[in-house]
Design a protein around this motif. Structure first.
Motif, mmCIF file in Angstrom:
data_model
loop_
_atom_site.group_PDB
_atom_site.id
_atom_site.type_symbol
_atom_site.label_atom_id
_atom_site.label_comp_id
_atom_site.label_asym_id
_atom_site.label_seq_id
_atom_site.Cartn_x
_atom_site.Cartn_y
_atom_site.Cartn_z
ATOM 1 N N ALA A 1 0.819 -1.070 -0.121
ATOM 2 C CA ALA A 1 -0.056 0.110 0.037
ATOM 3 C C ALA A 1 0.793 1.141 0.100
ATOM 4 C CB ALA A 1 -1.044 0.181 1.354
ATOM 5 N N THR A 2 0.292 2.294 -0.034
ATOM 6 C CA THR A 2 1.139 3.713 -0.085
ATOM 7 C C THR A 2 0.512 4.497 1.043
ATOM 8 O OG1 THR A 2 1.068 3.887 -2.476
ATOM 9 C CG2 THR A 2 1.382 5.795 -1.288
ATOM 10 N N PRO A 3 1.243 4.851 1.801
ATOM 11 C CA PRO A 3 2.836 5.147 1.722
ATOM 12 C C PRO A 3 3.615 3.997 2.151
ATOM 13 C CG PRO A 3 2.394 6.400 3.656
ATOM 14 C CD PRO A 3 0.805 5.682 3.141
ATOM 15 N N SER A 4 3.112 2.862 2.740
ATOM 16 C CA SER A 4 3.686 1.587 3.409
ATOM 17 C C SER A 4 2.755 0.718 3.660
ATOM 18 C CB SER A 4 4.277 2.297 4.765
ATOM 19 O OG SER A 4 3.188 2.750 5.843
ATOM 20 N N PRO A 5 3.387 -0.592 3.778
ATOM 21 C CA PRO A 5 2.366 -2.010 3.638
ATOM 22 C C PRO A 5 1.468 -1.532 4.895
ATOM 23 C CG PRO A 5 4.911 -2.302 3.805
ATOM 24 C CD PRO A 5 4.730 -0.882 3.869
ATOM 25 N N PHE A 6 0.204 -2.225 4.555
ATOM 26 C CA PHE A 6 -0.794 -1.975 5.497
ATOM 27 C C PHE A 6 -1.302 -3.263 6.075
ATOM 28 C CE2 PHE A 6 -5.521 -1.803 6.358
ATOM 29 C CZ PHE A 6 -5.393 -0.515 7.143
ATOM 30 N N THR A 7 -1.267 -3.439 7.421
ATOM 31 C CA THR A 7 -1.679 -4.592 8.152
ATOM 32 C C THR A 7 -2.943 -4.644 8.719
ATOM 33 O OG1 THR A 7 0.783 -4.682 8.639
ATOM 34 C CG2 THR A 7 -0.696 -6.008 10.018
ATOM 35 N N PHE A 8 -3.627 -5.467 8.836
ATOM 36 C CA PHE A 8 -4.764 -5.743 9.215
ATOM 37 C C PHE A 8 -5.339 -7.312 9.911
ATOM 38 C CE2 PHE A 8 -7.578 -7.338 5.685
ATOM 39 C CZ PHE A 8 -6.705 -7.227 4.578
ATOM 40 N N ASP A 9 -6.136 -7.148 10.667
ATOM 41 C CA ASP A 9 -6.733 -8.343 11.123
ATOM 42 C C ASP A 9 -8.391 -8.465 10.526
ATOM 43 O OD1 ASP A 9 -8.038 -10.649 12.218
ATOM 44 O OD2 ASP A 9 -7.409 -9.736 14.311
ATOM 45 N N PRO A 10 -8.565 -9.689 9.518
ATOM 46 C CA PRO A 10 -9.992 -9.606 9.050
ATOM 47 C C PRO A 10 -10.927 -9.770 9.919
ATOM 48 C CG PRO A 10 -8.059 -11.017 7.644
ATOM 49 C CD PRO A 10 -7.585 -10.471 9.169
ATOM 50 N N THR A 11 -10.787 -10.366 11.137
ATOM 51 C CA THR A 11 -11.991 -10.423 12.096
ATOM 52 C C THR A 11 -12.159 -9.000 12.888
ATOM 53 O OG1 THR A 11 -10.327 -10.824 14.138
ATOM 54 C CG2 THR A 11 -11.055 -12.740 12.754
ATOM 55 N N THR A 12 -11.289 -8.325 12.603
ATOM 56 C CA THR A 12 -11.582 -6.862 13.248
ATOM 57 C C THR A 12 -11.698 -5.767 12.145
ATOM 58 O OG1 THR A 12 -9.471 -6.257 13.901
ATOM 59 C CG2 THR A 12 -10.813 -7.328 15.385
ATOM 60 N N THR A 13 -12.052 -6.151 10.777
ATOM 61 C CA THR A 13 -12.174 -5.334 9.624
ATOM 62 C C THR A 13 -13.397 -5.096 9.266
ATOM 63 O OG1 THR A 13 -9.942 -5.575 9.112
ATOM 64 C CG2 THR A 13 -11.065 -4.964 7.594
ATOM 65 N N ALA A 14 -13.905 -4.174 8.750
ATOM 66 C CA ALA A 14 -15.003 -4.109 7.951
ATOM 67 C C ALA A 14 -14.998 -3.291 6.613
ATOM 68 C CB ALA A 14 -16.044 -3.084 8.675
ATOM 69 N N LEU A 15 -15.352 -3.850 5.477
ATOM 70 C CA LEU A 15 -15.441 -3.166 4.097
ATOM 71 C C LEU A 15 -16.660 -2.325 4.244
ATOM 72 C CD1 LEU A 15 -14.896 -3.336 1.201
ATOM 73 C CD2 LEU A 15 -16.327 -4.970 0.976
ATOM 74 N N VAL A 16 -16.549 -1.154 3.875
ATOM 75 C CA VAL A 16 -17.319 -0.093 3.964
ATOM 76 C C VAL A 16 -17.653 0.538 2.378
ATOM 77 C CG1 VAL A 16 -18.248 2.150 4.898
ATOM 78 C CG2 VAL A 16 -16.664 0.752 6.206
ATOM 79 N N LEU A 17 -18.904 0.411 1.873
ATOM 80 C CA LEU A 17 -19.259 0.692 0.616
ATOM 81 C C LEU A 17 -20.154 2.000 0.700
ATOM 82 C CD1 LEU A 17 -19.359 -2.354 0.686
ATOM 83 C CD2 LEU A 17 -19.968 -2.265 -1.934
ATOM 84 N N ILE A 18 -19.330 3.181 0.445
ATOM 85 C CA ILE A 18 -20.154 4.391 0.588
ATOM 86 C C ILE A 18 -21.094 4.971 -0.657
ATOM 87 C CG2 ILE A 18 -19.728 6.816 1.000
ATOM 88 C CD1 ILE A 18 -17.352 6.236 2.792
ATOM 89 N N ASP A 19 -22.487 4.972 -0.392
ATOM 90 C CA ASP A 19 -23.182 5.795 -1.368
ATOM 91 C C ASP A 19 -23.289 4.974 -2.754
ATOM 92 O OD1 ASP A 19 -23.437 7.061 1.003
ATOM 93 O OD2 ASP A 19 -22.858 9.046 0.284
ATOM 94 N N MET A 20 -23.158 4.057 -2.860
ATOM 95 C CA MET A 20 -23.170 3.253 -4.217
ATOM 96 C C MET A 20 -24.521 3.454 -4.740
ATOM 97 S SD MET A 20 -20.047 2.985 -5.277
ATOM 98 C CE MET A 20 -20.174 1.894 -6.628
ATOM 99 N N GLN A 21 -25.229 4.431 -4.822
ATOM 100 C CA GLN A 21 -26.832 4.571 -4.911
ATOM 101 C C GLN A 21 -27.086 4.899 -6.419
ATOM 102 O OE1 GLN A 21 -26.318 7.068 -1.296
ATOM 103 N NE2 GLN A 21 -28.461 7.119 -1.752
ATOM 104 N N ARG A 22 -28.065 4.392 -6.953
ATOM 105 C CA ARG A 22 -28.592 4.953 -8.343
ATOM 106 C C ARG A 22 -28.625 6.442 -8.434
ATOM 107 N NH1 ARG A 22 -33.061 0.751 -6.666
ATOM 108 N NH2 ARG A 22 -32.175 -1.214 -7.490
ATOM 109 N N ASP A 23 -29.043 7.136 -7.304
ATOM 110 C CA ASP A 23 -29.055 8.552 -7.655
ATOM 111 C C ASP A 23 -27.712 9.171 -7.871
ATOM 112 O OD1 ASP A 23 -31.636 9.297 -7.519
ATOM 113 O OD2 ASP A 23 -31.931 9.702 -5.549
ATOM 114 N N PHE A 24 -26.667 8.423 -7.601
ATOM 115 C CA PHE A 24 -25.214 8.881 -7.793
ATOM 116 C C PHE A 24 -24.829 8.231 -9.327
ATOM 117 C CE2 PHE A 24 -25.393 9.947 -3.210
ATOM 118 C CZ PHE A 24 -25.179 11.110 -3.336
ATOM 119 N N LEU A 25 -25.039 7.110 -9.533
ATOM 120 C CA LEU A 25 -24.445 6.461 -10.564
ATOM 121 C C LEU A 25 -25.282 5.994 -11.817
ATOM 122 C CD1 LEU A 25 -23.185 4.011 -7.773
ATOM 123 C CD2 LEU A 25 -21.711 4.678 -9.623
#
Ligand code: TIU
Length: 220
Positions: free
Chosen positions: A6-30
Motif C-alpha cells: 500500500a501507499t505510503p507503506s505496507p498496510f496490516t489488518f486482522d480480517p476479524t476486526t475489519t469491515a468493508l465499507v461501501l459508501i453511497d453506491m446509490q442509483r441517484d449517484f450512478l
C-alpha cells in the motif's frame, strides 16, 4: 494479521476486526438521470468503480468480513436536511424533487437505494446518513464498537466528498483506514488523483491507499 502492499507503506489488518465499507453506491449517484447528473456531472466516471468493487465485495463475503453499506439521503419531509444543503448549487433537480427514479435522495425511493450490482445481502449492515460523512447523525460508531471493528477498508463515491469526509471522521475516531483506489470514484479526474494523494501524504496522514487486486489477494 494480513499485510498488503500500500501507499505510503505496507498496510496490516486482522480480517476479524475489519469491515468493508461501501459508501453511497446509490442509483441517484450512478445512474443517468439521478442527483449526480442533475448537478452537471458525467456519471460514467463513477461507473468505473462498479466492477472492481464487485470483486472486492465478493472476496469480503467469501472471507466472512463484516460488510457495511451507506446511503446518503433524507426523510420524506426533509426534516433532516439542512436548508443550506437544499439550497446548495444550482441543480436542475434538487433533493426531494421528483426525478426519473423517484424523489431525489429520499429514503425509500428507488433512486436512493444501492445499485443492483452491489445490493446488500442478508446480514450486511446498511447505514442511512443525512450528511457526507458516515458518522454524523448515524449509528455507525455504535455498530463498529459493538462488533469490535478497528480497521476499515473504504470504497464508494465520491472520493473527495463522502469518502474523504468519512475517512477523516474515522481517522479522528482512531480507526485504521485503507482506501481502495480503483473502488472509489469521482466525477472529476483531477479530484480523484489529488484526493487519493491527500489521504496517504505525510506518512498516511489519515489513511493508506492500495489497489483492489492487493486486497483481493490478501482475502483469498
Ligand atoms: N456521496 C457523495 O459523495 N455525495 C455527493 O454529493 N458527492 C458529490 O460529489 N456531489
Amino acid at each position: 494479521m494480513t499485510e498488503i502492499p500500500a501507499t505510503p507503506s505496507p498496510f496490516t489488518f486482522d480480517p476479524t476486526t475489519t469491515a468493508l465499507v461501501l459508501i453511497d453506491m446509490q442509483r441517484d449517484f450512478l445512474l443517468p438521470g439521478g442527483f449526480g447528473e442533475s448537478l452537471g456531472n458525467d456519471v460514467a466516471l463513477l461507473r468505473t468503480v462498479i466492477d472492481p468493487l464487485a470483486g472486492v465485495l465478493a472476496a469480503a463475503r467469501a472471507a466472512g468480513i463484516t460488510v457495511i453499506h451507506t446511503r446518503e439521503g433524507h426523510l420524506p419531509d426533509l426534516s433532516d436536511c439542512p436548508p443550506s444543503k437544499l439550497r446548495r448549487g444550482n441543480p436542475s433537480q434538487r433533493i426531494g424533487d421528483q426525478g426519473r427514479f423517484g424523489r431525489i435522495l429520499i429514503r425509500g425511493e428507488y433512486g436512493h437505494d444501492i445499485i443492483d450490482e452491489l445490493a446488500p445481502i442478508d446480514g450486511e449492515i446498511v447505514i442511512d446518513k443525512p450528511g457526507k460523512g458516515a458518522f454524523y447523525a448515524t449509528e455507525l460508531a455504535a455498530v463498529l464498537h459493538r462488533q469490535s471493528i478497528t480497521t476499515l477498508l473504504v470504497t464508494g463515491v465520491t472520493t473527495e466528498v463522502c469518502v474523504h469526509t468519512t475517512v477523516r471522521e474515522a481517522n479522528d475516531r482512531g480507526y485504521e483506514c485503507l482506501v481502495i483506489a480503483d473502488c472509489v470514484g469521482s466525477y472529476f479526474p483531477e479530484f480523484q488523483r489529488v484526493g487519493l494523494s491527500m489521504i496517504s501524504a505525510q506518512g498516511a496522514i489519515f489513511g493508506w491507499v492500495a489497489d483492489s487486486a492487493a486486497v483481493i489477494a490478501a482475502l483469498d
